[in-house]
Design a protein around this motif. Sequence first.
Motif, PDB file in Angstrom:
ATOM      1  N   THR A   1      58.762  58.445  91.448  1.00 14.90           N
ATOM      2  CA  THR A   1      58.012  57.513  90.616  1.00 14.90           C
ATOM      3  C   THR A   1      57.156  58.285  89.628  1.00 14.90           C
ATOM      4  O   THR A   1      56.555  59.299  89.979  1.00 14.90           O
ATOM      5  CB  THR A   1      57.103  56.619  91.480  1.00 14.90           C
ATOM      6  OG1 THR A   1      57.897  55.931  92.433  1.00 14.90           O
ATOM      7  CG2 THR A   1      56.363  55.622  90.622  1.00 14.90           C
TER       8      THR A   1
ATOM      9  N   ASP B   1      54.085  57.314  87.167  1.00 14.27           N
ATOM     10  CA  ASP B   1      53.143  56.260  86.784  1.00 14.27           C
ATOM     11  C   ASP B   1      52.066  56.865  85.887  1.00 14.27           C
ATOM     12  O   ASP B   1      51.407  57.836  86.262  1.00 14.27           O
ATOM     13  CB  ASP B   1      52.516  55.646  88.040  1.00 14.27           C
ATOM     14  CG  ASP B   1      51.746  54.370  87.734  1.00 14.27           C
ATOM     15  OD1 ASP B   1      51.531  54.089  86.544  1.00 14.27           O
ATOM     16  OD2 ASP B   1      51.375  53.666  88.685  1.00 14.27           O
ATOM     17  N   TYR B   2      51.907  56.303  84.703  1.00 15.11           N
ATOM     18  CA  TYR B   2      50.958  56.848  83.730  1.00 15.11           C
ATOM     19  C   TYR B   2      49.577  56.206  83.816  1.00 15.11           C
ATOM     20  O   TYR B   2      48.683  56.544  83.031  1.00 15.11           O
ATOM     21  CB  TYR B   2      51.507  56.675  82.313  1.00 15.11           C
ATOM     22  CG  TYR B   2      51.897  55.265  81.961  1.00 15.11           C
ATOM     23  CD1 TYR B   2      50.947  54.326  81.575  1.00 15.11           C
ATOM     24  CD2 TYR B   2      53.232  54.854  81.998  1.00 15.11           C
ATOM     25  CE1 TYR B   2      51.303  53.035  81.243  1.00 15.11           C
ATOM     26  CE2 TYR B   2      53.604  53.560  81.655  1.00 15.11           C
ATOM     27  CZ  TYR B   2      52.628  52.655  81.285  1.00 15.11           C
ATOM     28  OH  TYR B   2      52.988  51.369  80.954  1.00 15.11           O
ATOM     29  N   SER B   3      49.364  55.284  84.761  1.00 16.79           N
ATOM     30  CA  SER B   3      48.106  54.524  84.789  1.00 16.79           C
ATOM     31  C   SER B   3      46.894  55.425  84.978  1.00 16.79           C
ATOM     32  O   SER B   3      45.904  55.339  84.229  1.00 16.79           O
ATOM     33  CB  SER B   3      48.158  53.481  85.911  1.00 16.79           C
ATOM     34  OG  SER B   3      49.261  52.627  85.763  1.00 16.79           O
TER      35      SER B   3
ATOM     36  N   ARG C   1      58.148  49.155  80.156  1.00 14.25           N
ATOM     37  CA  ARG C   1      58.283  48.926  81.594  1.00 14.25           C
ATOM     38  C   ARG C   1      59.744  48.995  82.049  1.00 14.25           C
ATOM     39  O   ARG C   1      59.999  49.171  83.237  1.00 14.25           O
ATOM     40  CB  ARG C   1      57.695  47.567  81.980  1.00 14.25           C
ATOM     41  CG  ARG C   1      56.219  47.441  81.672  1.00 14.25           C
ATOM     42  CD  ARG C   1      55.678  46.096  82.132  1.00 14.25           C
ATOM     43  NE  ARG C   1      55.725  45.954  83.576  1.00 14.25           N
ATOM     44  CZ  ARG C   1      54.779  46.368  84.406  1.00 14.25           C
ATOM     45  NH1 ARG C   1      53.706  46.985  83.924  1.00 14.25           N
ATOM     46  NH2 ARG C   1      54.887  46.181  85.697  1.00 14.25           N
TER      47      ARG C   1
ATOM     48  N   SER D   1      64.271  50.341  85.862  1.00 17.72           N
ATOM     49  CA  SER D   1      62.815  50.369  85.925  1.00 17.72           C
ATOM     50  C   SER D   1      62.281  51.585  85.175  1.00 17.72           C
ATOM     51  O   SER D   1      62.860  52.668  85.247  1.00 17.72           O
ATOM     52  CB  SER D   1      62.349  50.416  87.387  1.00 17.72           C
ATOM     53  OG  SER D   1      60.971  50.706  87.477  1.00 17.72           O
TER      54      SER D   1
ATOM     55  N   PHE E   1      59.403  52.945  85.868  1.00 15.49           N
ATOM     56  CA  PHE E   1      58.487  53.653  86.769  1.00 15.49           C
ATOM     57  C   PHE E   1      59.250  54.375  87.887  1.00 15.49           C
ATOM     58  O   PHE E   1      59.107  55.578  88.054  1.00 15.49           O
ATOM     59  CB  PHE E   1      57.482  52.677  87.386  1.00 15.49           C
ATOM     60  CG  PHE E   1      56.525  52.098  86.395  1.00 15.49           C
ATOM     61  CD1 PHE E   1      55.364  52.775  86.047  1.00 15.49           C
ATOM     62  CD2 PHE E   1      56.765  50.879  85.795  1.00 15.49           C
ATOM     63  CE1 PHE E   1      54.466  52.249  85.132  1.00 15.49           C
ATOM     64  CE2 PHE E   1      55.888  50.333  84.871  1.00 15.49           C
ATOM     65  CZ  PHE E   1      54.732  51.019  84.532  1.00 15.49           C
ATOM     66  N   SER E   2      60.042  53.622  88.642  1.00  9.50           N
ATOM     67  CA  SER E   2      60.794  54.216  89.751  1.00  9.50           C
ATOM     68  C   SER E   2      62.265  54.411  89.416  1.00  9.50           C
ATOM     69  O   SER E   2      63.022  54.929  90.231  1.00  9.50           O
ATOM     70  CB  SER E   2      60.657  53.344  91.004  1.00  9.50           C
ATOM     71  OG  SER E   2      61.049  52.011  90.736  1.00  9.50           O
TER      72      SER E   2
ATOM     73  N   HIS F   1      60.160  57.433  75.735  1.00  4.90           N
ATOM     74  CA  HIS F   1      59.320  56.311  76.167  1.00  4.90           C
ATOM     75  C   HIS F   1      58.263  56.065  75.090  1.00  4.90           C
ATOM     76  O   HIS F   1      57.818  57.013  74.429  1.00  4.90           O
ATOM     77  CB  HIS F   1      58.660  56.660  77.510  1.00  4.90           C
ATOM     78  CG  HIS F   1      57.917  55.541  78.141  1.00  4.90           C
ATOM     79  ND1 HIS F   1      56.637  55.181  77.763  1.00  4.90           N
ATOM     80  CD2 HIS F   1      58.258  54.694  79.149  1.00  4.90           C
ATOM     81  CE1 HIS F   1      56.227  54.161  78.506  1.00  4.90           C
ATOM     82  NE2 HIS F   1      57.185  53.841  79.347  1.00  4.90           N
TER      83      HIS F   1
ATOM     84  N   SER G   1      60.992  64.072  82.686  1.00  2.00           N
ATOM     85  CA  SER G   1      59.540  64.002  82.503  1.00  2.00           C
ATOM     86  C   SER G   1      59.009  65.378  82.138  1.00  2.00           C
ATOM     87  O   SER G   1      59.732  66.385  82.200  1.00  2.00           O
ATOM     88  CB  SER G   1      58.846  63.507  83.780  1.00  2.00           C
ATOM     89  OG  SER G   1      58.831  64.525  84.769  1.00  2.00           O
TER      90      SER G   1
END
Length: 419
Positions: free
Chosen positions: A30, A32-34, A107, A122, A124-125, A366, A385
């Motif tokens: 996963t 996740d950029y949050s 997303r 997805s 994210f995952s 992205h 990534s």
Amino acid sequence: MAAPGFPPGFGAPVSGTGKIAYPKHFCRKTVDYSACTVRMLKERTLCPEREASPYTLDASPDAAVEMLPPNGTLSNAAASACTRFVHSALNKDRSSVNAGCWMPDGRRLITASYNGMFTLWSGFSFNFEATQQAHDEPLFSLCWSRGGEWLLSGDGAGTVKYWQTTLNNVKEVSPHAGAVRAISFCPTDTYFATGSDDGTVKVLDFERGTTVRLMPGAGLEAGKSHRWDVKHVEWHPDKAMLASASKDGSSKLWDPRAPREAATLHQHKGPVTQVRWHPAGRYLLSGSKDQLTRLSDEAAAFKGHKREVSALSWHPVHAELFASGCHGGAVHFWSTTRPEEPLSSCHGHGHASNAHDSAVWGVEWHPLGHLLASFSQDMHTKFWSRARPGEPRTAPRDEEEATERCGLRDSNSPLLLLR
């Protein structure tokens, strides 16, 4: 009586041996950029001077909490090169992945296959979410409107379909007699341009779906824009200007209001496969079968691919960074300030020397710039990534090599990759 670890009312699952068979647990990769985005916003509020100073990370996993998204590390474009392999996605209906694009909110990723299907993954995952039979013919192009409200798709029969964000098909037009290889919206979303194997570049009214203008090439027979197939077309980011690439070895600039092309560029010695405007509209990037990528007005040639260049994409945040893919399966990252050699490259999972086993048909960043998706004839969609703290910008081929090279200090600031 409930089995240990199960909610009341659920009995213990029993295997054929009579032993309790508990469900298997696994961790899915996963990204996740949050957390990174929240940290960036916090530092902008508490330490506004941080944006003007170089930002580096310690070469240790503990530095992961200091990571920022690409728009938080403007001092180092090379840190946003996505060289680390994350996931390889393979659709159940095996077919070449010809195109793809991220949803405007980032997303999900939509891919278009040779069998005419949309596939949603997805963001994210990277797991499979849904498929949809979009066309009866092979799909070759996808394009979102600038406002992110409409998706257009083009197929091998010359048909263009309109899709809402929910992937409901609301309209269908057939402007070409050959495959629609590229679609591009104008800055206001009022019109869109298409390029086709029938050798034409056309401008269509989006609302009516009618052809407004056929771009006629000088010295050619009526109804032709290029002497051969049009492989790509793209509208300028903010001006009434089109760029097209053709199999005849030329790329042309068009003013939709003029009766002839504005300019013809002969920068390559082979068919031109891609043209991409710089995000600020300053330059035009072109890729060709002569294995070169050239930047107009800069006389810069990027040499590194061993097969024809088939995919190009500018980074959404760092204007000097772009990615390229070729027929040999390689994906390279380049800086416009260093055309001599690639900044870094993607290596496939395991001991693969290239990102893919065969031709790369597309590379898409992205919207935030922390991930790259690549699409290939080998039927795989791969996600990449940025490297973690301490890892080099050129990705290792396996975990052992990554461990050996972990001592190298690097200024990359990637998002955390959980495994």
